[in-house]
Design a protein around this motif. Structure first.
Motif, PDB file in Angstrom:
ATOM      1  N   LYS A   9       0.812  -1.218   0.000  1.00 33.02           N
ATOM      2  CA  LYS A   9       0.000   0.000   0.000  1.00 33.02           C
ATOM      3  C   LYS A   9       0.846   1.269   0.000  1.00 33.02           C
ATOM      4  CE  LYS A   9      -3.814  -2.134  -0.168  1.00 33.02           C
ATOM      5  NZ  LYS A   9      -4.342  -2.351  -1.473  1.00 33.02           N
ATOM      6  N   LEU A  10       2.122   1.157   0.261  1.00 35.96           N
ATOM      7  CA  LEU A  10       2.996   2.323   0.216  1.00 35.96           C
ATOM      8  C   LEU A  10       3.856   2.300  -1.043  1.00 35.96           C
ATOM      9  CD1 LEU A  10       4.094   2.382   3.947  1.00 35.96           C
ATOM     10  CD2 LEU A  10       2.255   3.655   2.870  1.00 35.96           C
ATOM     11  N   ARG A  11       3.519   1.475  -1.985  1.00 33.01           N
ATOM     12  CA  ARG A  11       4.327   1.214  -3.170  1.00 33.01           C
ATOM     13  C   ARG A  11       4.661   2.463  -3.966  1.00 33.01           C
ATOM     14  NH1 ARG A  11       8.033  -0.170  -5.811  1.00 33.01           N
ATOM     15  NH2 ARG A  11       7.963  -1.598  -7.519  1.00 33.01           N
ATOM     16  N   SER A  12       3.744   3.423  -4.042  1.00 31.60           N
ATOM     17  CA  SER A  12       4.010   4.574  -4.896  1.00 31.60           C
ATOM     18  C   SER A  12       5.066   5.498  -4.309  1.00 31.60           C
ATOM     19  CB  SER A  12       2.727   5.352  -5.169  1.00 31.60           C
ATOM     20  OG  SER A  12       2.224   5.893  -3.969  1.00 31.60           O
ATOM     21  N   GLN A  13       5.539   5.210  -3.113  1.00 30.61           N
ATOM     22  CA  GLN A  13       6.593   6.041  -2.539  1.00 30.61           C
ATOM     23  C   GLN A  13       7.935   5.806  -3.210  1.00 30.61           C
ATOM     24  OE1 GLN A  13       6.871   5.630   1.652  1.00 30.61           O
ATOM     25  NE2 GLN A  13       4.869   6.485   2.007  1.00 30.61           N
ATOM     26  N   GLY A  14       8.224   4.581  -3.561  1.00 28.34           N
ATOM     27  CA  GLY A  14       9.503   4.280  -4.168  1.00 28.34           C
ATOM     28  C   GLY A  14       9.314   3.417  -5.399  1.00 28.34           C
ATOM     29  N   TRP A  15      10.096   3.711  -6.444  1.00 32.27           N
ATOM     30  CA  TRP A  15       9.904   2.989  -7.690  1.00 32.27           C
ATOM     31  C   TRP A  15      11.210   2.929  -8.466  1.00 32.27           C
ATOM     32  CZ3 TRP A  15       9.431   5.393 -12.787  1.00 32.27           C
ATOM     33  CH2 TRP A  15       9.088   4.481 -13.787  1.00 32.27           C
ATOM     34  N   ASP A  64      -0.836  -0.502 -10.489  1.00 31.94           N
ATOM     35  CA  ASP A  64      -0.693  -1.167 -11.791  1.00 31.94           C
ATOM     36  C   ASP A  64      -0.914  -0.190 -12.943  1.00 31.94           C
ATOM     37  OD1 ASP A  64      -0.113  -3.541 -10.559  1.00 31.94           O
ATOM     38  OD2 ASP A  64      -2.140  -4.347 -10.719  1.00 31.94           O
ATOM     39  N   ALA A  65      -1.907   0.682 -12.827  1.00 30.39           N
ATOM     40  CA  ALA A  65      -2.177   1.676 -13.872  1.00 30.39           C
ATOM     41  C   ALA A  65      -1.114   2.776 -13.851  1.00 30.39           C
ATOM     42  CB  ALA A  65      -3.563   2.281 -13.681  1.00 30.39           C
ATOM     43  N   LEU A  66      -0.762   3.240 -12.666  1.00 30.69           N
ATOM     44  CA  LEU A  66       0.217   4.319 -12.532  1.00 30.69           C
ATOM     45  C   LEU A  66       1.582   3.902 -13.071  1.00 30.69           C
ATOM     46  CD1 LEU A  66       1.033   7.106 -11.538  1.00 30.69           C
ATOM     47  CD2 LEU A  66       1.362   6.111  -9.259  1.00 30.69           C
ATOM     48  N   LYS A  67       1.981   2.694 -12.753  1.00 28.72           N
ATOM     49  CA  LYS A  67       3.280   2.196 -13.195  1.00 28.72           C
ATOM     50  C   LYS A  67       3.411   2.251 -14.716  1.00 28.72           C
ATOM     51  CE  LYS A  67       6.252  -1.817 -12.986  1.00 28.72           C
ATOM     52  NZ  LYS A  67       6.266  -3.248 -12.962  1.00 28.72           N
ATOM     53  N   LEU A  68       2.371   1.863 -15.423  1.00 27.49           N
ATOM     54  CA  LEU A  68       2.403   1.893 -16.895  1.00 27.49           C
ATOM     55  C   LEU A  68       2.590   3.316 -17.412  1.00 27.49           C
ATOM     56  CD1 LEU A  68      -0.441  -0.656 -17.695  1.00 27.49           C
ATOM     57  CD2 LEU A  68       2.032  -1.026 -17.861  1.00 27.49           C
ATOM     58  N   LEU A  70       3.959   5.892 -15.788  1.00 29.55           N
ATOM     59  CA  LEU A  70       5.313   6.333 -15.449  1.00 29.55           C
ATOM     60  C   LEU A  70       6.334   5.712 -16.395  1.00 29.55           C
ATOM     61  CD1 LEU A  70       5.230   6.093 -11.550  1.00 29.55           C
ATOM     62  CD2 LEU A  70       5.023   8.161 -12.951  1.00 29.55           C
ATOM     63  N   GLU A  71       6.178   4.411 -16.659  1.00 28.19           N
ATOM     64  CA  GLU A  71       7.118   3.715 -17.549  1.00 28.19           C
ATOM     65  C   GLU A  71       7.126   4.313 -18.945  1.00 28.19           C
ATOM     66  OE1 GLU A  71       5.826  -0.351 -17.199  1.00 28.19           O
ATOM     67  OE2 GLU A  71       7.190  -0.729 -15.511  1.00 28.19           O
ATOM     68  N   ASP A  72       5.940   4.678 -19.450  1.00 29.72           N
ATOM     69  CA  ASP A  72       5.865   5.282 -20.788  1.00 29.72           C
ATOM     70  C   ASP A  72       6.698   6.552 -20.863  1.00 29.72           C
ATOM     71  OD1 ASP A  72       4.281   3.348 -21.913  1.00 29.72           O
ATOM     72  OD2 ASP A  72       2.407   4.459 -21.685  1.00 29.72           O
ATOM     73  N   TRP A  73       6.608   7.386 -19.843  1.00 31.85           N
ATOM     74  CA  TRP A  73       7.332   8.649 -19.855  1.00 31.85           C
ATOM     75  C   TRP A  73       8.831   8.437 -19.624  1.00 31.85           C
ATOM     76  CZ3 TRP A  73      10.020  11.651 -16.210  1.00 31.85           C
ATOM     77  CH2 TRP A  73      10.322  12.938 -16.631  1.00 31.85           C
ATOM     78  N   VAL A  74       9.168   7.632 -18.635  1.00 30.86           N
ATOM     79  CA  VAL A  74      10.568   7.399 -18.288  1.00 30.86           C
ATOM     80  C   VAL A  74      11.322   6.765 -19.456  1.00 30.86           C
ATOM     81  CG1 VAL A  74      12.083   6.020 -16.790  1.00 30.86           C
ATOM     82  CG2 VAL A  74      10.226   7.335 -15.806  1.00 30.86           C
ATOM     83  N   ARG A  75      10.640   5.943 -20.215  1.00 32.18           N
ATOM     84  CA  ARG A  75      11.260   5.248 -21.346  1.00 32.18           C
ATOM     85  C   ARG A  75      11.872   6.224 -22.356  1.00 32.18           C
ATOM     86  NH1 ARG A  75       6.978   2.308 -22.718  1.00 32.18           N
ATOM     87  NH2 ARG A  75       7.439   0.787 -21.116  1.00 32.18           N
ATOM     88  N   GLU A  76      11.370   7.453 -22.393  1.00 32.99           N
ATOM     89  CA  GLU A  76      11.853   8.451 -23.356  1.00 32.99           C
ATOM     90  C   GLU A  76      13.000   9.303 -22.803  1.00 32.99           C
ATOM     91  OE1 GLU A  76      10.678   8.437 -26.463  1.00 32.99           O
ATOM     92  OE2 GLU A  76       9.464   6.725 -25.807  1.00 32.99           O
TER      93      GLU A  76
END
Length: 175
Positions: A9-15, A64-68, A70-76
């Motif tokens: 539940k605290l997953r969005s703190q660190g990635w 799960d939705a947020l990660k996708l 973030l990944e799209d943006w970071v990939r660039e």
């Protein structure tokens, strides 16, 4: 918290994320102002205003939705670009360094973190020194790691074992 990161539940703190150009990054949005700064860094994407991403807990529940997204943006991006942009906004962020990155780091070189040490068996290599520096106490790496059994005579001698007995132990393959 569970060990399954997808349920944390605290997953969005660190990635940890993979950039499309050159490596991995670690983002840590502990405080709400970190998250807002990160969204500004991303150009304030429309999806960031969605109610499912409004709070830290909601972002964690919808990871799960947020990660996708973030990944799209970071990939660039590149690691260096992201690092400097985040640093300028005071967002907790770090490049994930390989051993080669650390060894070739200008920062580590400037700090004198590595010392070239000649080892009698392994050869001459850079070895890490202390991870800290004190102004009043200098710490240096003066010699390589010992070879197997190199200090047996000193150690056993300090324990009261006679030189003759140490030699017998050595000849019998015990030490």
């Amino acid at each position: 918290m569970t060990k399954d990161n997808s349920k944390n539940k605290l997953r969005s703190q660190g990635w940890f994320g993979k950039t499309g150009k050159d490596g991995f990054i670690y983002l840590c949005c502990v405080e709400e102002h970190h998250w807002k700064g990160f969204m500004e860094m991303m150009g304030n994407p429309e999806w960031a205003e969605e109610p499912i991403f409004a709070t830290r807990m909601q972002r964690a529940e919808n990871w799960d939705a947020l990660k996708l997204l973030l990944e799209d943006w970071v990939r660039e991006q590149s690691v260096d670009e992201l690092y400097h942009k985040a640093q300028a906004r005071r967002i907790p962020f770090a490049p994930v360094s390989t051993m080669g990155d650390v060894l070739n780091s200008e920062h580590m070189k400037a700090r004198g973190f590595f010392a070239e040490i000649a080892h009698p068996v392994a050869g001459t290599f850079p070895y890490p020194t202390a991870p800290y520096q004190f102004s009043a106490m200098q710490w240096t790496l003066r010699r390589p790691a010992p070879c197997l059994g190199q200090h047996n005579a000193e150690v056993f001698g300090e324990l009261g074992v006679e030189a003759k007995e140490i030699e017998e132990l050595k000849q019998n393959g015990i030490i």
